[in-house]
Design an enzyme around this catalytic site. Sequence first.
Site, PDB file in Angstrom:
ATOM      1  N   ASP A   1       0.759  -1.169  -0.002  1.00  0.00           N
ATOM      2  CA  ASP A   1       0.040  -0.044  -0.104  1.00  0.00           C
ATOM      3  C   ASP A   1       0.948   1.256   0.099  1.00  0.00           C
ATOM      4  O   ASP A   1       2.136   1.195   0.255  1.00  0.00           O
ATOM      5  CB  ASP A   1      -0.910   0.042   1.261  1.00  0.00           C
ATOM      6  N   LYS A  55      -3.934   2.389  -2.047  1.00  0.00           N
ATOM      7  CA  LYS A  55      -5.361   2.842  -1.908  1.00  0.00           C
ATOM      8  C   LYS A  55      -5.289   4.171  -0.817  1.00  0.00           C
ATOM      9  O   LYS A  55      -5.027   3.716   0.374  1.00  0.00           O
ATOM     10  CB  LYS A  55      -6.247   1.484  -1.494  1.00  0.00           C
ATOM     11  N   GLY A  77      -0.605  -0.923   9.184  1.00  0.00           N
ATOM     12  CA  GLY A  77      -1.409  -1.493  10.332  1.00  0.00           C
ATOM     13  C   GLY A  77      -1.711  -2.928  10.465  1.00  0.00           C
ATOM     14  O   GLY A  77      -0.608  -3.673  10.127  1.00  0.00           O
ATOM     15  N   THR A 137      -2.086  -2.001  14.801  1.00  0.00           N
ATOM     16  CA  THR A 137      -2.995  -1.219  14.264  1.00  0.00           C
ATOM     17  C   THR A 137      -2.569   0.268  14.722  1.00  0.00           C
ATOM     18  O   THR A 137      -2.168   0.402  15.762  1.00  0.00           O
ATOM     19  CB  THR A 137      -4.370  -1.620  14.384  1.00  0.00           C
ATOM     20  N   MET A 180      -9.487   6.945   9.236  1.00  0.00           N
ATOM     21  CA  MET A 180     -10.019   7.751   8.081  1.00  0.00           C
ATOM     22  C   MET A 180     -10.907   8.638   8.338  1.00  0.00           C
ATOM     23  O   MET A 180     -11.970   8.767   7.330  1.00  0.00           O
ATOM     24  CB  MET A 180     -10.455   6.452   7.073  1.00  0.00           C
TER      25      MET A 180
END
Length: 490
Positions: free
Chosen positions: A269, A291, A323, A352, A406
Site C-alpha cells: 500500500d 489505496k 497497520g 494497528t 480515515m
Amino acid sequence: MLQPLRKPSEAEPERLGRLAKLPVFFDLRGKRAVLVGGTPGAAWKAELLASAGALVDVYATDVCAEMEALIARGASDGCLTLHRLSWSPQILHDAALAVGDFEEESEAETFASAARRIGVPLNVVDKPGYCDFQFGSVVNRSPVVIGISTDGAAPIVGQAIRRRIETLLHPSLSAWASLAKAIRERVMEQLPAGLSRRTFWERFADLAFQGCPPEAMGSSVDTVLRQIASQPVRTVGRVTLVGAGPGDSELLTLKAVRALQAADVILFDDLVSEDVLELARREARRLMVGKRGGRASCAQDDINDLMTHLALQGKHVVRLKSGDPMIFGRAGEEIEHLERAGVPVDVVPGITSGIALASALGVSLTHREMAQSVRFVTGCAKTGRLPDNLDWRGLADPRTTMIFYMAGGTAGAIAARLVEEGFSLDTPAVMVSNVSREDERWAGPLSGLDEASARRDRSKPVIIGIGRVFGRAIQSRREHNPLLALQANA
C-alpha cells in the site's frame, strides 16, 4: 464521490547504499597466521584465528596469564604455537594474514610497513590507521557466521547488536546449517529447480527456526529428509497478508520480517514506509497497489485478481498492508476471493494505528477509572462522508474510548454527532498524522477538532482518539512530550 482508478505499478528496490567496509569471510583453514603480542587482547585474537582453522604462530617475549592458559588448552580448531621471540620481518613470509598488538606507535608503524612490503593483510589492535581489515563482533552458529562492523567507531554498539541477534537465533540453527551443507548436493540432484526445490528449502528453513535440533525428527539424515519431503509439493503458490504496522519498521513482528524475506512478489500500500520495505528480500518484485482516500487508487477487484494470478503461477505473494490487515483493510474480501480460487492464504497481524496511537501518547485506552471499552470506528464511507449506520448512541457512552480511522475529512461531523448525543464539548480529543513517525500532532477539546482537521496536511493519513483517557495525558505531559503539544497556534 468515486475516485479515479489506477493500475498496479512496479517499484524498483532502493539501490545499495555506501558501505563503510566490505563484509567478507576469509577461509583460514590450514593457512598460517602470524600474531605479535602477548596481551589479553592478543590472546582473544589468537583464539579467534585458530577457531577459524588457522595455524597461528604467536610471537611474544612476555605473555599474560590469558595467553598462557590459551596455549595450554588449545583452541577449538586450528593450532596455536607460542614463540618466545621478538618479531622480525622474516616471520611474515608465507603468512595469510598478520595481527599485531603494540603500545608504541613507532612499533605499529614498523610492523605495518613490513607487512605491506610483503603484501600480507594486516590488523593492528586498536590502531585502525594501520589496519587493512578489522575484527567485528561475531555471532557463531557455525557454519552460519554473522559478522558485525561499526567501522571501528563504536565497538560497544557492535556488541549490543550481537547480543540482540543472539537472542533471535536458537543454538540449534548450527546443526540445521550443518545438515543443509551435507545434503545440498543430494537435493540439487533429486529435486528439479523451481517450485519443488524452493518448497523443500522453505520447509527446511521453517524447521530450522522452530528451536529443535534435526535429531528430534529422526536418528539419521535419510529419516530427516523423508520427513521434510513427505508433504505433497504445492502446485500453486500462496498469499500471506502481512500487517506492516503504523510505519516504524521496528514495530514489525519477527513473523512479518520472515514473510518479507521469503516473498517472491510484494503488493504494498501507499502507506507502507520505505523502512519496512527495506526489510524485504531484495530479489522480490515490488508492486505498489496504493489505496488512498482522495487519490487515484487501484480497484480492489484488480488487486484480488493480481494476487490470485501470481499465486497460481507458484509465487509466494505477500500482501503488505499498513497497520493490521484485519482492521479496515479489506482482508475479508481478499481472503474470500483467494479461497474461492483454491489459493492458500494466511495472515500475519500487525500493530494497528489505534494501538500505536495509545503507545505514542502513553495512554491506556481502557484505563479502569475512565473507560471500560474501546471501539475502533471507520470515519469514512465510500461516499467520502460519515457512514449512515453508525451506532452514535452507543458511541457516545462516556465510559468508552473511541478511535476513528480515515476520519480526517469527517472530524467536524463526528464531533457534531457526539455533541448531539450528549457528549461534552470539553471531552479530550487527539488527532495524529502518520502515527509512530514523528509527524503532526494535535490535542485539545472536542470543540476544537473541526478546526484542527481543517488545518491538517491533507496528504497525510490521520487517526483520531476521543475519550476521557486522553485528558490525563494532555494535562500531565503537555509540557514534556512533543507528541502532545497543542497545534492551535502553529
